[in-house]
Design an enzyme around this catalytic site. Sequence first.
Site, PDB file in Angstrom:
ATOM      1  N   GLU A 131       2.148  -6.044  10.586  1.00  0.00           N
ATOM      2  CA  GLU A 131       1.223  -4.905  10.556  1.00  0.00           C
ATOM      3  C   GLU A 131       1.487  -4.061  11.791  1.00  0.00           C
ATOM      4  O   GLU A 131       1.407  -4.590  12.915  1.00  0.00           O
ATOM      5  CB  GLU A 131      -0.214  -5.430  10.576  1.00  0.00           C
ATOM      6  CG  GLU A 131      -1.281  -4.371  10.531  1.00  0.00           C
ATOM      7  CD  GLU A 131      -1.636  -3.953   9.111  1.00  0.00           C
ATOM      8  OE1 GLU A 131      -1.989  -4.827   8.300  1.00  0.00           O
ATOM      9  OE2 GLU A 131      -1.570  -2.748   8.819  1.00  0.00           O
TER      10      GLU A 131
ATOM     11  N   HIS B 213       0.881  -1.169   0.000  1.00  0.00           N
ATOM     12  CA  HIS B 213       0.000   0.000   0.000  1.00  0.00           C
ATOM     13  C   HIS B 213       0.914   1.212   0.000  1.00  0.00           C
ATOM     14  O   HIS B 213       1.752   1.366   0.883  1.00  0.00           O
ATOM     15  CB  HIS B 213      -0.924  -0.008   1.218  1.00  0.00           C
ATOM     16  CG  HIS B 213      -1.896  -1.153   1.200  1.00  0.00           C
ATOM     17  ND1 HIS B 213      -2.135  -1.962   2.295  1.00  0.00           N
ATOM     18  CD2 HIS B 213      -2.689  -1.633   0.205  1.00  0.00           C
ATOM     19  CE1 HIS B 213      -3.027  -2.886   1.974  1.00  0.00           C
ATOM     20  NE2 HIS B 213      -3.380  -2.706   0.712  1.00  0.00           N
TER      21      HIS B 213
ATOM     22  N   GLU C  89       1.727   3.505   3.186  1.00  0.00           N
ATOM     23  CA  GLU C  89       2.113   2.893   4.463  1.00  0.00           C
ATOM     24  C   GLU C  89       3.636   2.945   4.531  1.00  0.00           C
ATOM     25  O   GLU C  89       4.343   2.135   3.949  1.00  0.00           O
ATOM     26  CB  GLU C  89       1.525   1.476   4.568  1.00  0.00           C
ATOM     27  CG  GLU C  89      -0.010   1.548   4.662  1.00  0.00           C
ATOM     28  CD  GLU C  89      -0.719   0.193   4.670  1.00  0.00           C
ATOM     29  OE1 GLU C  89      -0.058  -0.827   4.909  1.00  0.00           O
ATOM     30  OE2 GLU C  89      -1.944   0.178   4.417  1.00  0.00           O
TER      31      GLU C  89
ATOM     32  N   HIS D 264       3.362  -3.653   6.634  1.00  0.00           N
ATOM     33  CA  HIS D 264       2.205  -2.765   6.519  1.00  0.00           C
ATOM     34  C   HIS D 264       2.076  -1.858   7.731  1.00  0.00           C
ATOM     35  O   HIS D 264       2.642  -2.135   8.793  1.00  0.00           O
ATOM     36  CB  HIS D 264       0.909  -3.596   6.421  1.00  0.00           C
ATOM     37  CG  HIS D 264       0.713  -4.226   5.098  1.00  0.00           C
ATOM     38  ND1 HIS D 264      -0.099  -3.694   4.120  1.00  0.00           N
ATOM     39  CD2 HIS D 264       1.228  -5.368   4.574  1.00  0.00           C
ATOM     40  CE1 HIS D 264      -0.079  -4.468   3.055  1.00  0.00           C
ATOM     41  NE2 HIS D 264       0.715  -5.500   3.299  1.00  0.00           N
TER      42      HIS D 264
END
Lengths: 286, 308
Positions: B174, B19, B22, B113
Amino acid sequence: MSSYNNTARFSEARRVAIFGGTHGNEMSGVTLVNLWMKNSAEIKRKGVEAVPFITNPKAVEKCTRYVDTDLNRAFTPENLSAPGGDDLPYEVQRAQEINRIFGPKGSPEAYDVIFDLHNTTSNMGCTLILESSKDHFNLQMMNYIKVGDLKMHVKAQPQGVLRSNIFEAMRVILKHALDFIELFNEGVEFPPCTVEVFRVLERIDYPRDANGNIIAMVHPNLQDCDWEPLNPGDPMFQTFDGKTIHYQGSGTVYPTFINEAAYYEKQQAFITTRRETLVASAIIKA
Amino acid sequence: MESVSFPPLSRVAICGGTHGNEMTGVYMVREMQKQKMDKTGSLSVSIILSNPRAVEACRRYIETDLNRCFTSDLLSSPVTDSTPYELKRAQELNAQVGPKGSEEAVDLLIDIHNTTSNMGLCFIFYSIDWVTLHILKYIQSKMTSVDIRAIQLDLPISEAYSLESVGKHGFAIEVGPQPNGVLRADIYNMVKEAVDHIFSWLQEFNSGSTFEGGEVEVYTLVKSVDYPRDAVTGEITAAIHCQLQDNDFKLLQRGDPIFLSFSGETVKYDDEELYPFFVNECAYYEKKIAFHLGRKIKLTFPSINLTG
């Protein structure tokens, strides 16, 4: 405005605009304005026409800061008088439209007060930003709002995110601002007061390499420390391999807009300010 | 449980910018490329910027979410003029570090992420994989001042839609909370430390060490809850309640407030006790997710070592 017994007189503030979505991904303003466009009961005040308005609808739809260019940098005299109609960047067209409806800027037809609602990824709490330190009406309004609502400890808000506490805090600030305007219009005199402000000094960019890529990050000791003193020698940036770069200024400054997402492209890691106390004279309706 | 053996884990892929906004992964990959970390001891490391166009634009994606393009069906779908950029890119990545499900795929794929949710550091994975659980346990033992949690999405690999499902073993790291487009030094330092530990673990494993089995707590995804919305316009009519905001992984019980409507009403939770996560993740507004809910389970895993 005329001075009389050191009391500044201003005409009634009858037409007020509340702008949201000037940056399409700053959700508190977007949400509040949409709410008030549907139901304006909360923003109704006697003798005041309060108009909620989405300034950058295309950016709001895409949940992006801007489409062609930053609307909140577009209100220059050159842009406002530029010919070209549909060929102009979207936000320049919008700026001209907004200037037609709520201005023209600098003319007697312009709206009396405009509130523009924004969010930041920096840990700034609730901040009121004024262009001029000499506008006593604005200073008195700020003073009224601050007295009504103490130091609010609210976190930063990511772009595209709506945080309930920030939304509600902004709502309360607008409430106090409109109350102030209503009282002023009714003839209430506001006595002289002092207002503590932070005056912008300079913009500090990230260290960058020859290609313009950043080579260091805001130091963990500075991150989230908006409005706290930064002294010469304090950590300011940290390189990717862990080295500290220290602040080399000549005196203590108060940094803010620390690590605002939208400012990477504007070459701004944070801005420095100094504390000042401004004196606002008494004000009353003319 | 009996000990399990694996062949060497020598081909690793580290991915960032899946992404484009990010930032931890974006800068981690850039730095690793600068430091030329593609050969680290016994490891051959592919350092990959997954979605360069989205990174350039500092957006999550250009046409479609890259991290939903890795199902077996999508990876084998024919490319036409109307194929979105990210789907073409997914097929390119699959050729580079996969193909998914084949012998040629990298041994381990780690995808970095960020989330706007207050989730700390999480490992996200599909199948219950001993390698992933061992790495998780190892990192937890080395980084004791950080809350490191694990989330499992119970999907068969062919239906697994994210990049990490392409490797023979894989998981996403994450980390939050971090706004889109922002690079926080504290989070960068934490992820860098985790990646360094992962490389250490891999080197140790490849040199013949045995890692003792054990037990680990994992959150397994049960369902998602959307925002209250206007029946006509579909616009959200409430925000996540202050008492839920930032309280990822705190047990949600019947009667707990979850939303505060713009007109001032509190909406309360009215279902089985579960753990919320991805609370108020920015990218999930369009996916109609205010938060996920999961069950906390204990997983036991065996000792592992290199195939002798």
